[in-house]
Design an enzyme around this catalytic site. Structure first.
Site, PDB file in Angstrom:
ATOM      1  N   TYR A 153     -37.092  56.768 -10.135  1.00 52.40           N
ATOM      2  CA  TYR A 153     -38.116  57.785 -10.306  1.00 52.40           C
ATOM      3  C   TYR A 153     -38.948  57.302  -9.448  1.00 52.40           C
ATOM      4  O   TYR A 153     -39.455  59.207  -9.229  1.00 52.40           O
ATOM      5  CB  TYR A 153     -39.005  57.612 -11.635  1.00 52.40           C
ATOM      6  CG  TYR A 153     -40.070  58.612 -12.011  1.00 52.40           C
ATOM      7  CD1 TYR A 153     -40.235  59.856 -12.667  1.00 52.40           C
ATOM      8  CD2 TYR A 153     -41.507  58.030 -11.907  1.00 52.40           C
ATOM      9  CE1 TYR A 153     -40.078  60.042 -13.489  1.00 52.40           C
ATOM     10  CE2 TYR A 153     -41.949  59.902 -12.244  1.00 52.40           C
ATOM     11  CZ  TYR A 153     -41.797  60.711 -13.319  1.00 52.40           C
ATOM     12  OH  TYR A 153     -42.970  61.352 -13.359  1.00 52.40           O
ATOM     13  N   SER A 155     -45.797  63.769  -9.332  1.00 48.41           N
ATOM     14  CA  SER A 155     -45.603  62.833 -10.054  1.00 48.41           C
ATOM     15  C   SER A 155     -47.747  61.919  -9.522  1.00 48.41           C
ATOM     16  O   SER A 155     -46.932  62.005  -7.989  1.00 48.41           O
ATOM     17  CB  SER A 155     -45.621  61.767 -10.518  1.00 48.41           C
ATOM     18  OG  SER A 155     -45.783  60.586 -10.810  1.00 48.41           O
TER      19      SER A 155
END
Length: 282
Positions: free
Chosen positions: A154, A141
């Protein structure tokens, strides 16, 4: 044995994984679509339409070593040990400022995103090593290099994936296995809708900041979020190349966050991120 290329994708019940499964099938790949709940496979096959016969839904839960082993055993048996690509895509998220976020929520994100992905990759490596051919691509990401308040679990999981993949690339290159990471920017997927949220309650010093962060995040997705199909096409295009770079930012926002690394001081980057996320200075 068929000359078609074979790919195993984790997390294909929705979002980027589902779009990638359809995109690979349309490009002629044999797709093994891993998902925890196989009842979601009906929607995937319906979306695939005329190329649905190229997709095989496989039960795959990254939190279960038994599920991982059985899934890979089935896939390798079905494709004659010729797995050309493992696309690690499955992931989860939890939203909450670190001080008030339950440890169980933090660990759950790490177990799925990092340890589960490692376990799945370990299962496919022997077959690739023996063939001296294969590729492992892991979807990380923009969060891997862009700090974000309320998403530390995350961010930590995605940054851990980056470091692990760098080391894996060095370990496997002599066996003909190619390793790369795909670093998407903002896409409209269900990962944030399904994320666990911890606001800390009315007495928490973070409650108002969390509300502001979520408002900012929603606006960001509305304004700049792209449909998963766009990212999926970019991933398939990379997979079809003979050679690809190790790092592959996907999307303008991903490239925008990637460029300042090593150039812009962290203090300035942190200030900018805080302002964009709605939790900057009062």
């Amino acid at each position: 044995m068929s000359a078609e290329k074979n790919v195993l994708i984790s997390g294909t019940s929705s979002g980027l994984g589902r779009a990638a499964a359809v995109a690979f099938a349309r490009k002629g790949w044999r797709v093994y679509a891993g998902m925890r709940d196989t009842t979601q496979g009906t929607g995937l096959l319906d979306e695939a339409g005329p190329v649905a016969d190229r997709i095989t839904v496989v039960q795959l839960d990254l939190l279960s070593q038994d599920s991982i082993h059985k899934a890979v055993e089935f896939v390798l048996g079905d494709c004659g040990d010729r797995l050309d690509l493992l696309l690690n895509n499955a992931g989860s998220a939890a939203s909450g400022f670190f001080e008030v976020q339950p440890d169980a929520d933090f660990r759950s994100v790490m177990e799925t995103n990092f340890f589960g992905t490692c376990a799945l990759t370990r299962e496919v490596l022997p077959a690739m090593r023996e063939r001296r051919s294969g590729r492992v691509m892991t979807v990380t990401s923009v969060a891997a290099y862009a700090a974000s308040p309320a998403l530390s679990a995350y961010v930590a999981s995605k940054r851990a994936l980056q470091g692990w993949m760098e080391s894996l690339a060095v370990e496997t290159r002599l066996f003909g296995i190619s390793v790369a990471v795909v670093e998407p920017g903002t896409y409209r997927t269900a990962i944030w809708e399904n994320a666990k949220r911890t606001e800390g309650g009315p007495d928490s010093p973070y409650e108002r900041l969390h509300e502001r962060f979520e408002d900012s995040a929603r606006r960001l997705v509305e304004v700049s979020g792209r449909e998963p199909e766009v990212g999926a096409k970019a991933i398939v295009a990379l997979a079809d190349r003979k050679r690809i770079p190790f790092r592959n930012p996907v999307g303008l926002d991903a490239r925008w966050f990637f460029r300042p690394l090593g150039v812009v001081p962290f203090r300035l980057r942190a200030r900018m991120i805080g302002r964009f996320s709605g939790v900057g200075a009062e």
